[in-house]
Motif scaffolding. Structure first.
Motif, short mmCIF file in Angstrom:
data_model
loop_
_atom_site.label_atom_id
_atom_site.label_comp_id
_atom_site.label_asym_id
_atom_site.label_seq_id
_atom_site.Cartn_x
_atom_site.Cartn_y
_atom_site.Cartn_z
N GLU A 32 0.84 -1.20 0.00
CA GLU A 32 0.00 0.00 0.00
C GLU A 32 0.87 1.25 0.00
O GLU A 32 1.89 1.32 0.68
CB GLU A 32 -0.91 0.00 1.23
CG GLU A 32 -2.04 -1.01 1.14
CD GLU A 32 -3.07 -0.81 2.24
OE1 GLU A 32 -3.14 0.32 2.78
OE2 GLU A 32 -3.80 -1.77 2.54
N GLY A 33 0.47 2.22 -0.78
CA GLY A 33 1.24 3.45 -0.91
C GLY A 33 2.20 3.43 -2.07
O GLY A 33 2.74 4.47 -2.45
N THR A 71 3.00 2.00 -6.24
CA THR A 71 2.25 1.79 -7.47
C THR A 71 2.80 0.59 -8.23
O THR A 71 3.92 0.13 -8.00
CB THR A 71 2.29 3.03 -8.38
OG1 THR A 71 3.66 3.32 -8.71
CG2 THR A 71 1.66 4.23 -7.68
N LEU A 108 -5.05 -1.06 -5.87
CA LEU A 108 -6.07 -1.17 -4.82
C LEU A 108 -7.37 -1.66 -5.44
O LEU A 108 -7.58 -1.47 -6.64
CB LEU A 108 -6.28 0.20 -4.16
CG LEU A 108 -5.08 0.77 -3.40
CD1 LEU A 108 -5.38 2.21 -2.98
CD2 LEU A 108 -4.73 -0.08 -2.19
N PRO A 109 -8.23 -2.30 -4.64
CA PRO A 109 -8.10 -2.60 -3.22
C PRO A 109 -7.27 -3.85 -2.99
O PRO A 109 -7.03 -4.63 -3.91
CB PRO A 109 -9.56 -2.86 -2.80
CG PRO A 109 -10.16 -3.48 -4.03
CD PRO A 109 -9.53 -2.77 -5.19
N LYS A 110 -6.85 -4.05 -1.73
CA LYS A 110 -6.15 -5.27 -1.36
C LYS A 110 -7.16 -6.30 -0.86
O LYS A 110 -8.17 -5.96 -0.24
CB LYS A 110 -5.13 -4.99 -0.26
CG LYS A 110 -4.07 -3.98 -0.63
CD LYS A 110 -3.27 -4.41 -1.84
CE LYS A 110 -2.13 -3.42 -2.12
NZ LYS A 110 -1.54 -3.63 -3.47
#
Length: 308
Positions: free
Chosen positions: A143-144, A146, A162-164
């Motif tokens: 997350e955070g 790309t 996203l989403p995870k």
């Protein structure tokens, strides 16, 4: 030995029918409910009321079950763009509280593509390879950060990825009898390798190819689950077996050769032959979805006789 229920809704099933089977699957102690991903019936059936979408179905079941695993054998790679599929599966995983598994295949049934205006590319296997790279790459991106991908068939640039999924890793299933490319692909991406409707002898040989490919890829062969999908037709006596075979338009002797058919004792022995070649999970293909007594019989008289 895990027993999972595997359905073929394109042969004729509404969402309510699938919900009833999924709830019975959960109540009777089976490990999972899986479904095919097809939009056109096969063979001499009416297919009514018409097809249901695999991931819309699983999204509904995710909210109406609480324990069983949910997944596809196999999602057709030709039906969805990989980035969209990654979002769909991650969302259903979150809706289920982390109970989803993704079986992904290249797609093969050209007629359903023609019937519903879906492109049917010639280069299906190379596309499948890129789809797996994109989907697992999106899920695996922290997350955070790309994710970008520049393939022959798919290109992604600076995706937020996203989403995870709710799970740290959504199990990925790959299957088939290809002797070279399929084992290599499984060794790279699969958590489980499945053989649909193959003999114990052929399964053992293919499992060994996958195990060798895993070693060559630097993985432990036992890190993968090895499984089979087989049609089930179990009865308390010969008359009940014959009735269930007739209901699905199959011959008893043929089912005994190619599936899991006969008395509970016969089916336990047959499952044992697959266990001997390394299978630890059986997907019971249930073709008559109105016959919930069939599921009850297998749960009561087959499942307890199998090794844990």
């Amino acid at each position: 030995m895990d027993l999972r229920i595997f359905t073929e809704p394109q042969q004729g099933a509404s969402y309510d029918t699938l919900l009833a089977v999924a709830k019975a699957t959960e109540e009777l102690g089976y490990d999972a409910f899986f479904r095919s991903d097809h939009y056109l019936k096969m063979g001499d059936v009416d297919g009514l009321p018409g097809p249901t979408d695999a991931w819309i179905t699983l999204a509904g079941l995710a909210r109406e079950t609480s324990r069983i695993r949910l997944g596809t054998l196999m999602t057709a790679g030709t039906f969805r763009l990989p980035g969209v599929l990654a979002i769909q599966v991650a969302q259903v995983d979150a809706m289920s509280g982390g109970r989803v598994e993704l079986g992904l295949g290249a797609g093969w049934f050209e007629a359903e593509h023609t019937a519903y205006g879906i492109p049917f590319p010639k280069e299906k296997f190379p596309r499948l390879e890129e789809q797996l790279a994109v989907i697992t790459g999106l899920w695996g991106t922290p997350e955070g950060e790309t994710f970008s991908y520049d393939g022959t068939y798919y290109q992604l640039a600076d995706s937020p990825a996203l989403p995870k999924p709710a799970q740290r890793r959504v199990p990925v299933l790959i299957g088939g009898m290809g002797k070279e490319r399929t084992p290599r692909l499984a060794a790279r991406y699969a958590d489980e390798f499945n053989i649909p409707f193959g003999s114990a002898e052929d399964s053992g040989a293919q499992f060994e190819r996958v195990r060798r490919a895993a070693e060559e890829a630097g993985r432990k062969p036992d890190d993968l689950v090895y499984s089979n999908a087989l049609v089930a037709c179990v009865g308390r006596d010969d008359a009940e077996v014959a009735r269930r075979a007739a209901a699905i338009g199959r011959d008893v002797d043929e089912l005994k050769r190619n599936g899991l058919a006969g008395s509970p004792a016969e089916v336990v022995d047959r499952i044992g032959s697959f266990a001997e070649v390394g299978s630890s999970r059986i997907y019971l293909q249930i073709l008559d979805l109105s016959d919930l007594d069939h599921l009850e019989l297998i749960a009561a008289q087959v499942k307890p006789q199998l090794p844990e």
